[in-house]
Motif scaffolding. Structure first.
Motif, mmCIF file in Angstrom:
data_model
loop_
_atom_site.group_PDB
_atom_site.id
_atom_site.type_symbol
_atom_site.label_atom_id
_atom_site.label_comp_id
_atom_site.label_asym_id
_atom_site.label_seq_id
_atom_site.Cartn_x
_atom_site.Cartn_y
_atom_site.Cartn_z
ATOM 1 N N TYR A 12 0.745 -0.922 -0.081
ATOM 2 C CA TYR A 12 0.049 0.117 -0.144
ATOM 3 C C TYR A 12 0.634 0.902 -0.167
ATOM 4 C CZ TYR A 12 -3.784 -3.221 1.512
ATOM 5 O OH TYR A 12 -4.195 -3.922 1.427
ATOM 6 N N CYS A 138 -4.608 1.521 5.167
ATOM 7 C CA CYS A 138 -4.024 1.724 4.123
ATOM 8 C C CYS A 138 -5.183 0.571 3.128
ATOM 9 C CB CYS A 138 -3.243 1.458 3.703
ATOM 10 S SG CYS A 138 -1.238 2.147 4.099
ATOM 11 N N LYS A 139 -5.928 -0.094 3.899
ATOM 12 C CA LYS A 139 -6.755 -1.580 3.234
ATOM 13 C C LYS A 139 -8.134 -0.482 3.043
ATOM 14 C CE LYS A 139 -8.640 -5.921 2.599
ATOM 15 N NZ LYS A 139 -9.158 -6.911 3.926
#
Length: 286
Positions: A12, A138-139
């Motif tokens: 990410y 971040c996901k």
């Protein structure tokens, strides 16, 4: 320890090269094929397994709960420990990303030196919670996730500072009787890179057969003796290119190259660019 299966998560990113985070689990204990350096900070946290980390003449055996701190431009590589499998979270962030946090972090960076820090069993859950939360932010990329990641990184850096202040634990002992010797030889190379060093000369100096030194050096550092010497010399050349106005020919001589053409070729092989272009791209004018 449970059997580690291969799982390599996505890397990410925030911005083009401001912040990256990646989870990896490998059962085979892969190693970096080449010595590696980059212009950003790196945090390598080992969740499970064992790794031998080589950086700036040091050889460190990392186990569960160990965090490797890497300053920008410091050479490092990893190789297998006594058990091949490992699980880790890797973070990279630029100096600009860190200084952009208005959280009083001026005294926390840069790290005094690239090194390994051990988190006790009591400290590990909190550290791992923050790392997993960064991955999750971040996901999912919810609104304002970049701010959440900056805040978590600040907490991680503060946690690192507090653990260092409270505990001054030594690194784990060597996993092989030759590890201390190889570390000593790597340190010698870092201090005598300008000399005409060869594998045979190093072997004679440290009373080891050249063939055995070659095998052990590759095993513990991840690259051959000649490769390590080459990268140490280029790393010093990078520093001189950025911190002095010396001509490329003089720098080549000072870091141990007899011929400028050989230096230019080696520099490009290691860094991907020429010495003059490197100096120009980093904003240092001849």
């Amino acid at each position: 320890m449970s059997v580690i299966e291969d799982r390599i998560g996505p890397k990410y990113r925030i911005g083009e090269s401001s912040f990256t985070i990646e989870y990896m689990s490998r059962h085979d204990g892969n190693a970096m094929p080449q010595p590696h350096a980059h212009p950003f900070y790196e945090l390598y946290y080992l969740l499970e397994g064992e790794r031998v980390y080589s950086m700036n003449g040091q050889l460190l055996t990392a186990c569960k709960g160990d965090l490797i701190l890497i300053n920008p431009h410091d050479i490092h590589t990893t190789s297998k420990g006594t058990t091949p499998g490992f699980e880790r979270i890797l973070i990279g962030f630029s100096p600009a990303f860190a200084t952009g946090m208005e959280l009083g972090l001026c005294g926390l960076l840069p790290f005094a030196c690239s090194r390994m820090l051990h988190f006790t069993e009591a400290d590990q859950p909190e550290m791992e919670r923050m790392l997993w939360q960064m991955l999750q932010e971040c996901k999912e990329r919810k609104p304002h996730y970049e701010i959440a990641v900056r805040s978590l990184l600040a907490q991680v850096l503060i946690n690192i500072h507090r653990v260092e202040e409270n505990t001054r634990q030594s690194s784990p002992g060597p996993i092989h009787p030759m590890q201390d010797k190889i570390s000593e030889i790597a340190a010698y190379v870092n201090n005598h890179y300008s000399d005409p060093l060869t594998l045979e000369e190093a072997a004679a100096r440290f009373y080891i057969s050249p063939s055995y030194l070659s095998r052990m050096f590759s095993r513990f550092t991840g690259f051959r003796f000649s490769e390590y010497l080459r990268v140490v010399r280029v790393r010093e050349a990078q520093r001189r290119l950025l911190s002095t106005q010396e001509r490329v020919q003089l720098i080549a001589e000072k870091v141990g190259f007899e011929h400028t053409a050989h230096f230019n070729k080696t520099f490009k092989q290691v860094t991907g660019t020429t010495p003059l272009r490197y100096r120009k791209e980093q904003g240092v004018h001849s």
